[in-house]
Design an enzyme around this catalytic site. Structure first.
Site, PDB file in Angstrom:
ATOM      1  CB  CYS A  49      29.941  64.063  52.044  1.00 40.01           C
ATOM      2  SG  CYS A  49      29.091  62.545  52.539  1.00 40.01           S
ATOM      3  CB  CYS A  52      26.358  63.992  51.514  1.00 40.24           C
ATOM      4  SG  CYS A  52      27.096  63.636  53.124  1.00 40.24           S
TER       5      CYS A  52
END
Length: 251
Positions: A49, A52
Site C-alpha cells: 500500500c 500506507c
C-alpha cells in the site's frame, strides 16, 4: 555512560516496536479490545500500500507521543480476516476504539494534526454501544473448494463474512461454470450469504443455482421464498417469476 546509552537505546527501541506493533485475528482480544480507558487506533494496512508508506512517519510519531492517550495497532489485511468481517474496503483505514467499542473511523492519508484532533475528540467521548464485532458470525457450513483454480479456501475465506460478495461470486459461478464441483462450491457460498443476511438477491441466486444443478423441487421452493420476500419488500419480481415459470415447465 555506556549503561546510560544502553538504557536510552532500549527505551527508544521499545517505543519503535510499539509504533510498529502488528496484531492478528487471534491477538485482538489482548490488544485492541482491552478495557483500560485508552484510545486504540486499529490501523488497516498492507506492505504493497503506497498511501500506507506515506503515513508511516505520522503513525510512528503519534504512537511515540507520550502526551496522547493512545496505542496504535497495525493489521496486515493480506494475512487476516478481521478487515473482511468489518467490511474494510480500502486502506489505509483507521478504527478508533475505546474499551472495545468503535467510536468512529477514517481513511486515506491524513495530516498528523488532523489525526491527533480525532484521537483527542474520541478520547473525550463517552463510550456507548456494542463491542466491535470483529469475530464475525459463526457458520454451520464448511468452505467447499471448487474445480476452478481460483476457488480455493484461501480466496474464499476472504469473502466468508460478506453476504454481498458471497452472492456476487455465486452468481458468477452460476453464469460461467458448469463443473459439479464448482456448482457445489457456489451453493455453499450462497448458503453462507443467506445465513449472514437473507435477501431477495441471494435467494434468487440460490434458486437459479439449484435449477442448474437439476434440484428442481428445492429450486422452486427457494424461488417462491424469494418472490414472497420481494413482494413484501416492494421489489420487482419479474426475474424470479420467469424462473418459477421455467422450473414449473420442467417439473
Amino acid at each position: 555512560m555506556r549503561i546510560l546509552f544502553i538504557i536510552t537505546f532500549s527505551l527508544l527501541f521499545f517505543n519503535y516496536l510499539k509504533a510498529q506493533e502488528y496484531v492478528t485475528d487471534t491477538t485482538m482480544e489482548e490488544t485492541v479490545m482491552v478495557k483500560d480507558d485508552q484510545i486504540k487506533v486499529l490501523y488497516f494496512t498492507a506492505p504493497w500500500c503506497g498511501p500506507c508508506r506515506v503515513m508511516a512517519p505520522t503513525i510512528k510519531s503519534i504512537a511515540n507521543d507520550e502526551t496522547l492517550n493512545v496505542s496504535i495497532y497495525k493489521m496486515n489485511t493480506d494475512d487476516n480476516l478481521t478487515d473482511d468481517i468489518l467490511r474494510v474496503n480500502s486502506i489505509p483505514t483507521y478504527f478508533f476504539i475505546k474499551n472495545g467499542v468503535k467510536l468512529g473511523h477514517s481513511g486515506s492519508v491524513m495530516r498528523r494534526a488532523d489525526m491527533v484532533k480525532m484521537i483527542e475528540r474520541y478520547d473525550r467521548m463517552q463510550v456507548n454501544g456494542d463491542l466491535l464485532p470483529y469475530r464475525g458470525k459463526p457458520s454451520k457450513y464448511d468452505i467447499v473448494e471448487g474445480a476452478h483454480e481460483n476457488l480455493i479456501k484461501k480466496n474464499l475465506e476472504k469473502l466468508w463474512y460478506n453476504t454481498h460478495q458471497l452472492n456476487e461470486l455465486s452468481w458468477k459461478i452460476y453464469q460461467n461454470l458448469a463443473d459439479p464441483k464448482d456448482l457445489k462450491c457456489a451453493l455453499t457460498l450462497i448458503n453462507r450469504s443467506i445465513e449472514l443476511e437473507e435477501n431477495t438477491s441471494n435467494l434468487e441466486t440460490k434458486a437459479h443455482l439449484l435449477f442448474k444443478m437439476k434440484e428442481t423441487k428445492s429450486a422452486l421452493k427457494t424461488a417462491k421464498r424469494a418472490r414472497k420476500l420481494a413482494s413484501r419488500s416492494g421489489e420487482s419480481t419479474s426475474i424470479i417469476e420467469d424462473l418459477i415459470e421455467n422450473i414449473e415447465a420442467k417439473s
